[in-house]
Design a protein around this motif. Sequence first.
Motif, PDB file in Angstrom:
ATOM      1  N   ILE A 381     -14.483  25.520 -26.202  1.00  0.00           N
ATOM      2  CA  ILE A 381     -15.298  26.731 -26.094  1.00  0.00           C
ATOM      3  C   ILE A 381     -14.560  27.777 -25.267  1.00  0.00           C
ATOM      4  O   ILE A 381     -14.498  28.952 -25.637  1.00  0.00           O
ATOM      5  N   MET A 382     -13.956  27.341 -24.159  1.00  0.00           N
ATOM      6  CA  MET A 382     -13.267  28.301 -23.304  1.00  0.00           C
ATOM      7  C   MET A 382     -12.043  28.899 -23.991  1.00  0.00           C
ATOM      8  O   MET A 382     -11.581  29.974 -23.629  1.00  0.00           O
ATOM      9  N   LYS A 383     -11.543  28.209 -24.992  1.00  0.00           N
ATOM     10  CA  LYS A 383     -10.444  28.794 -25.751  1.00  0.00           C
ATOM     11  C   LYS A 383     -10.982  29.719 -26.850  1.00  0.00           C
ATOM     12  O   LYS A 383     -10.217  30.364 -27.551  1.00  0.00           O
ATOM     13  N   GLY A 384     -12.294  29.721 -26.999  1.00  0.00           N
ATOM     14  CA  GLY A 384     -12.908  30.592 -27.995  1.00  0.00           C
ATOM     15  C   GLY A 384     -13.025  29.926 -29.361  1.00  0.00           C
ATOM     16  O   GLY A 384     -13.591  30.508 -30.276  1.00  0.00           O
ATOM     17  N   GLU A 385     -12.496  28.704 -29.495  1.00  0.00           N
ATOM     18  CA  GLU A 385     -12.485  28.077 -30.814  1.00  0.00           C
ATOM     19  C   GLU A 385     -13.884  27.655 -31.260  1.00  0.00           C
ATOM     20  O   GLU A 385     -14.236  27.772 -32.432  1.00  0.00           O
ATOM     21  N   ARG A 386     -14.643  27.101 -30.310  1.00  0.00           N
ATOM     22  CA  ARG A 386     -15.958  26.612 -30.698  1.00  0.00           C
ATOM     23  C   ARG A 386     -17.100  27.459 -30.137  1.00  0.00           C
ATOM     24  O   ARG A 386     -18.263  27.043 -30.170  1.00  0.00           O
ATOM     25  N   LEU A 387     -16.737  28.627 -29.626  1.00  0.00           N
ATOM     26  CA  LEU A 387     -17.767  29.536 -29.120  1.00  0.00           C
ATOM     27  C   LEU A 387     -18.729  29.923 -30.244  1.00  0.00           C
ATOM     28  O   LEU A 387     -19.924  30.118 -30.031  1.00  0.00           O
ATOM     29  N   GLY A 388     -18.202  29.992 -31.465  1.00  0.00           N
ATOM     30  CA  GLY A 388     -19.004  30.340 -32.627  1.00  0.00           C
ATOM     31  C   GLY A 388     -20.211  29.440 -32.791  1.00  0.00           C
ATOM     32  O   GLY A 388     -21.286  29.899 -33.188  1.00  0.00           O
ATOM     33  N   GLU A 389     -20.054  28.157 -32.446  1.00  0.00           N
ATOM     34  CA  GLU A 389     -21.180  27.221 -32.593  1.00  0.00           C
ATOM     35  C   GLU A 389     -22.322  27.602 -31.660  1.00  0.00           C
ATOM     36  O   GLU A 389     -23.495  27.559 -32.040  1.00  0.00           O
ATOM     37  N   VAL A 390     -21.947  27.985 -30.444  1.00  0.00           N
ATOM     38  CA  VAL A 390     -22.974  28.391 -29.480  1.00  0.00           C
ATOM     39  C   VAL A 390     -23.667  29.656 -29.966  1.00  0.00           C
ATOM     40  O   VAL A 390     -24.895  29.782 -29.924  1.00  0.00           O
ATOM     41  N   ILE A 391     -22.847  30.581 -30.476  1.00  0.00           N
ATOM     42  CA  ILE A 391     -23.407  31.851 -30.937  1.00  0.00           C
ATOM     43  C   ILE A 391     -24.332  31.643 -32.131  1.00  0.00           C
ATOM     44  O   ILE A 391     -25.416  32.226 -32.206  1.00  0.00           O
ATOM     45  N   ASP A 392     -23.936  30.769 -33.044  1.00  0.00           N
ATOM     46  CA  ASP A 392     -24.775  30.508 -34.215  1.00  0.00           C
ATOM     47  C   ASP A 392     -26.116  29.908 -33.812  1.00  0.00           C
ATOM     48  O   ASP A 392     -27.165  30.280 -34.353  1.00  0.00           O
ATOM     49  N   ALA A 393     -26.057  28.958 -32.856  1.00  0.00           N
ATOM     50  CA  ALA A 393     -27.299  28.335 -32.391  1.00  0.00           C
ATOM     51  C   ALA A 393     -28.214  29.386 -31.782  1.00  0.00           C
ATOM     52  O   ALA A 393     -29.428  29.392 -32.002  1.00  0.00           O
ATOM     53  N   MET A 394     -27.589  30.297 -31.036  1.00  0.00           N
ATOM     54  CA  MET A 394     -28.356  31.351 -30.382  1.00  0.00           C
ATOM     55  C   MET A 394     -28.970  32.283 -31.418  1.00  0.00           C
ATOM     56  O   MET A 394     -30.117  32.716 -31.285  1.00  0.00           O
TER      57      MET A 394
END
Lengths: 407, 313
Positions: A381-394
Amino acid sequence: MLSRYVQSNIKSLPLRGFSIGRQIFPRGNRFQSTIPSTASNGHVELQPALISKATEYMKELAELNKQLSQGETFDVAQQKRFAHLASIEDAFQTYQTQLSNYKSLQELAQSDPSLKEEAQLELTELVPQLSQTMNELQSRLIPPHPFADKACILELRPGVGGTEAMIFTQDLLNMYIGYAHSHKWKYRILAQDENESGDGLVDAILNIDEPGSYDKLRFESGVHRVQRIPATETKGRTHTSTAAVVVLPQMGDDSDRAINAYERTFKPDEIRIDVMRARGKGGQHVNTTDSAVRLTHFPTGIVVSMQDERSQQKNKAKAFTILRARLAEREQKLKEEKERDARKEQVTTTDRSDKIRTYNYPQNRVTDHRCGLTLYALDAIMKGERLGEVIDAMRQFDDRERARLEF
Amino acid sequence: MPRLCPRIVRSAAREHILLPLLLPECRTVEQARQELQWIQNELPTKRSVVRACIARSRHVPLQYILGTQPFGLLNICCKPKVLIPRWETEEWAMDLIRGIIRAAMQTKKPILTIWDLCTGSGCIALLLRKELSQQGIDLEVTAVDVSPAAIQLTRENSKKLKIPIRILKSDILSDQLHLHTRSDQQIDILVSNPPYIKKSDFNKEVAISVKLFEPRLALVADLDFYENLIDQWLLKNGNVESFVYELGSLVQFNYVKYRIKSHPLLKTYWNVGLKFDSNGKPRCVYGFKTSNSFCKEIFKNFGSLIYRSTISK
């Protein structure tokens, strides 16, 4: 970046949650208080109001279909509407078949014990599919955010925690840059003020020029909390620090022009036009060369005087041009003030209590406190690779909330 | 006119040697400065600037010195023996144009006929023709004056500005010109800036520069032209659909209103209104037939309607 921190023992990772798919819901531990109890797949059925809205849309689509089959030509607005409705229809039909499947499977499992196991198996396969279809349908039915198609500006600022907060601000900036990279979005760092020792940021502004990026990133607004043993810590204690993120839509030139393009027309009672002469009867009685014109704009109190030209009409025209420019400038200032207020609203304090997300390094955990999502993939997430998953959930959480509030 | 304070004259002289020459007409240093700027911009040599300032100190109108006066977007040539266009006239002419454009956008008119009586330099007729044909409105403009100098200057302006209008030399008070127009020829708008200064007012009310240099013919008359409007144009000719006459005092307005109101026929279908200029002085009397919706639209926001015809009541 992580090398800066002393990683705590991985064995301390709590195994207290249950998980469905990749989502883990903590149960009965100290994190509970900070996480709302909304479970994302507790319900598989849409709000009744949304269903009725969908049926309405289907009626409209049928009407349009009829018109089309009668050989009527559509204008651009109608074409767009048709495409929009057709995409809803697609999702709605899938949803309906999947839902009836789900219901019959449940019935089957209850009525026929012999088939229960098989039905259960199929259900576990069907439920994620169904919830995905539902989310898709939901986001299509809910009207988009007015600035959904805009590019965005991210502002990052350290909050509580001194140098550690500044370092975390740098980490967040890197995260968003990584996220933009992974989406192949264009970005610019507009401002980046390092602190004195050069290991953190006092302030950073990241410009992401991708249209629609505001819609993705707008949920990032808020206070982000970090829990870790800072590099600055000598005794090995875990600290909690924060950083604030503000996301603003980029009101591009084109939209601004569209708003300001209209010729400002003034109501007669808004404007007073004075010609600077008063004595005598005027008309043929005198022959004045004084062609000065003064405009007074009552709502704002702006006064413009113009006298350079021999022609009163030209002076008037010039005065109006200046008045327009002044009004536009003033409007811009007001708009900026409003934006400033909006920014204050987004982040009232950089306090620990207003946090929207926690980055817990010792546990390798990221928890979003609004939608209750927890991922044990801090590094990615901190590399931005899986941040999308958090954003999608939100985004799904927000759709549900809006569906609940608006319908 | 109050005496100029010597201190102001001295301070003006310190600023520019020519400024005191302009003060008698301009009254304020600020305006004198502005006028000097215009003179310097428009005249080629220093010598001609000095000469212009000396003429100005003798109350010669600036427009006669520079030869022009802006009127709307036109630069109208000005010569002695012809009245200089006033800003008040310019103002109502521009308002009238706006009204006509608005009316023409609502109802298409095949051809608009406008007559301008006492045209002088031709300013109103030329401005109307220019502005309206630019908006794609077909119109025929006729300008009438009695003075040979005025006719000459109107021709010159029409030629120089390349605005074609019909120019007639006629004394409307005695020629009965209204009877020479074809009986089926409708005059949509009759405009005029007739002389309207009362003889008794001429000495005390009129500025010295006007008194000395502008033609009396264009300035002094009592109610003659308003009487002519009612008797000849509205009654005998009868084909006039609307009119706008500039005026100098409420007496002239009241006269026109009274004549229409008290006439058994005119009162039934004529509406009369009054327009003030932006200096707050009564400036125009206007009227239109109730039956003519086009003219009604033209004068919708022109001034305030004072008398309504009995039909419309």
